[in-house]
Enzyme design. Structure first.
Site, mmCIF file in Angstrom:
data_model
loop_
_atom_site.group_PDB
_atom_site.id
_atom_site.type_symbol
_atom_site.label_atom_id
_atom_site.label_comp_id
_atom_site.label_asym_id
_atom_site.label_seq_id
_atom_site.Cartn_x
_atom_site.Cartn_y
_atom_site.Cartn_z
ATOM 1 C CB VAL A 131 1.380 11.227 2.654
ATOM 2 C CG1 VAL A 131 0.299 10.174 2.483
ATOM 3 C CG2 VAL A 131 1.258 12.314 1.594
ATOM 4 C CB CYS A 132 -0.183 9.797 8.134
ATOM 5 S SG CYS A 132 -0.155 8.527 9.411
ATOM 6 C CG MET A 133 -1.044 6.723 3.079
ATOM 7 S SD MET A 133 -0.951 6.605 1.275
ATOM 8 C CE MET A 133 -1.564 4.956 1.001
#
Length: 160
Positions: A89-91
C-alpha cells in the site's frame, strides 16, 4: 513487557470493545506474536469495491508506534496506490507522515478511505493509474468490479 507490546495490547482491546464500520477484523495472527496482525476490511458503499472483503497482512516493527507498520493486501485488488504483485500500500501515513497518534485501527480506516480516494499521480499499479489519467473511469470501475467479484466476494477463511 516493552512499550510496543503494551500499546498493541491496548489497541487490540480497543478494537474488541467497539464496532467500526468497514473494519470487520483486526487481531494478532497468533497469541505469541504481537508484531504480526491480520485485518479484514469491507469495500466502501457506492464504490466499485462495494461488497468486497479484503484481508490485510500487517507487520508491526519494534519501534512501533514511533515507526509505522507495513501493510499489504493479501487479497488481490485493483487500485492505483496498491501493488497488484505484492499488495503493498502506497500511502503517506504509512511512510513519511506516520505519527504515534495513529493506531493500527486508524491506519486500516485510512486504507478503506483510500479505496474511495486514489492518487493516480503516485501509482504502484501503473495500469490502473493509466486508465484514470486518460479519463476512462468506466473501464477502471469495470476492472475494479470484475476483480472484486473474482477475488474479494468469496468467503474469507475463518481468521477469528
Amino acid at each position: 513487557m516493552n512499550s510496543s507490546i503494551k500499546r498493541l495490547h491496548k489497541e487490540y482491546a480497543s478494537f474488541q470493545a467497539g464496532d467500526i464500520s468497514g473494519l470487520l477484523l483486526l487481531k494478532p495472527v497468533t497469541d505469541v506474536d504481537m508484531f504480526h496482525w491480520k485485518a479484514v476490511i469491507e469495500g466502501p458503499t457506492e464504490t466499485p469495491y462495494e461488497g468486497g472483503q479484503w484481508v490485510l497482512d500487517i507487520h508491526v516493527h519494534e519501534g512501533y508506534p514511533i515507526s509505522p507498520p507495513s501493510v499489504y493486501f493479501q487479497t488481490k485488488i485493483v487500485h492505483p496506490n496498491i501493488s497488484w504483485t505484492n499488495g503493498e500500500v502506497c500511502m503517506d501515513i504509512l511512510k513519511t507522515h506516520w505519527s504515534p497518534a495513529w493506531s493500527l485501527q486508524s491506519a486500516c480506516l485510512a486504507i478503506i478511505s483510500l479505496l474511495s480516494n486514489y492518487d493516480a499521480s503516485s501509482p504502484l499499479n501503473v495500469d490502473a493509474a493509466k486508465l484514470l489519467r486518460t479519463g476512462d473511469k468506466t473501464a477502471y470501475n469495470s476492472l475494479v468490479r470484475c476483480t472484486t467479484y473474482l477475488y474479494a466476494k468469496g468467503k474469507i477463511e475463518d481468521l477469528s
